[in-house]
Design a protein around this motif. Structure first.
Motif, PDB file in Angstrom:
ATOM      1  N   MET A 176       0.859  -1.191   0.000  1.00 31.37           N
ATOM      2  CA  MET A 176       0.000   0.000   0.000  1.00 31.37           C
ATOM      3  C   MET A 176       0.889   1.232   0.000  1.00 31.37           C
ATOM      4  SD  MET A 176      -3.444  -0.874   1.298  1.00 31.37           S
ATOM      5  CE  MET A 176      -3.686   0.362   2.569  1.00 31.37           C
ATOM      6  N   LYS A 177       0.403   2.255  -0.707  1.00 28.69           N
ATOM      7  CA  LYS A 177       1.143   3.515  -0.744  1.00 28.69           C
ATOM      8  C   LYS A 177       0.180   4.687  -0.563  1.00 28.69           C
ATOM      9  CE  LYS A 177       1.068   3.751  -5.784  1.00 28.69           C
ATOM     10  NZ  LYS A 177      -0.221   3.040  -5.824  1.00 28.69           N
ATOM     11  N   GLU A 178       0.742   5.878  -0.557  1.00 31.18           N
ATOM     12  CA  GLU A 178      -0.025   7.083  -0.260  1.00 31.18           C
ATOM     13  C   GLU A 178      -1.372   7.117  -0.989  1.00 31.18           C
ATOM     14  OE1 GLU A 178       2.333  10.648  -0.542  1.00 31.18           O
ATOM     15  OE2 GLU A 178       0.537  11.884  -0.563  1.00 31.18           O
ATOM     16  N   SER A 179      -2.405   7.392  -0.214  1.00 31.16           N
ATOM     17  CA  SER A 179      -3.796   7.528  -0.655  1.00 31.16           C
ATOM     18  C   SER A 179      -4.532   6.199  -0.780  1.00 31.16           C
ATOM     19  CB  SER A 179      -3.933   8.368  -1.937  1.00 31.16           C
ATOM     20  OG  SER A 179      -3.823   7.555  -3.072  1.00 31.16           O
ATOM     21  N   ASP A 180      -3.830   5.079  -0.626  1.00 29.16           N
ATOM     22  CA  ASP A 180      -4.513   3.777  -0.619  1.00 29.16           C
ATOM     23  C   ASP A 180      -5.235   3.585   0.709  1.00 29.16           C
ATOM     24  OD1 ASP A 180      -3.557   3.185  -3.124  1.00 29.16           O
ATOM     25  OD2 ASP A 180      -1.990   1.836  -2.423  1.00 29.16           O
TER      26      ASP A 180
END
Lengths: 111, 111
Positions: A74-78
């Motif tokens: 997972m990364k930013e905004s997920d």
């Protein structure tokens, strides 16, 4: 923190060299809005909440999230939802910091 | 939507030319995780929820949020909490779209 006010989550992050840092942005009986702050390599071990749902939203960085037997990068905004009783955990597998908004309903500390 | 899965909120946004678009990402009795999608100039009129707390998180764009008699300009990554009974509303005062994550606890539709 006084409400109502615009909250910039990053300003409330608490990082710790020893383990994942936790901070609370808002809480009531219905809701706990908090931050989980991970230095590179830090983790939150697999665990589950009975009778509660959790929403994770990645604010900064990236990491591997465990949920119900799956591993997901997972990364930013997920965003990820761990429904009632489903085991979940997090590991910061990135080189930088990982900051995650964690919302629990109802609040585990105010039943 | 099947869980568990990584959710990219922007993929679930529903915009409408007529009025603010709404979509649901997850719901249980405890929690409603949804999106409010505003074209430029669209608004969500001032309203309140009895016995529920709402968390707003701005995912994209910017707008003016009303909360408890205050007006606040909010932009990407800003967060706002509208506790039980406190009137709140939103207007997209920007030139582009405004996408807001709206989390309600408990779920108003599943009491």
């Amino acid at each position: 923190m006084t409400h109502p006010t615009v909250i910039r989550p990053a300003e409330h992050a608490v990082y710790s060299a020893d383990k994942m840092g936790k901070s609370t942005i808002f809480e009531s009986t219905r809701l706990l809005v908090g931050l989980n702050a991970f230095e590179s390599g830090q983790a939150h071990a697999l665990h589950a909440h009975a009778g509660m749902d959790k929403v994770y939203s990645v604010l900064d960085g990236e990491g591997v999230f465990l949920l119900g037997g799956r591993r997901m990068l997972m990364k930013e905004s997920d965003l990820l939802v761990a429904p009632d009783g489903v085991p979940h955990g997090v590991r910061n597998t990135g080189h930088g910091r990982l900051l995650v908004l964690a919302i629990l309903a109802p609040n585990p500390g105010r039943k």
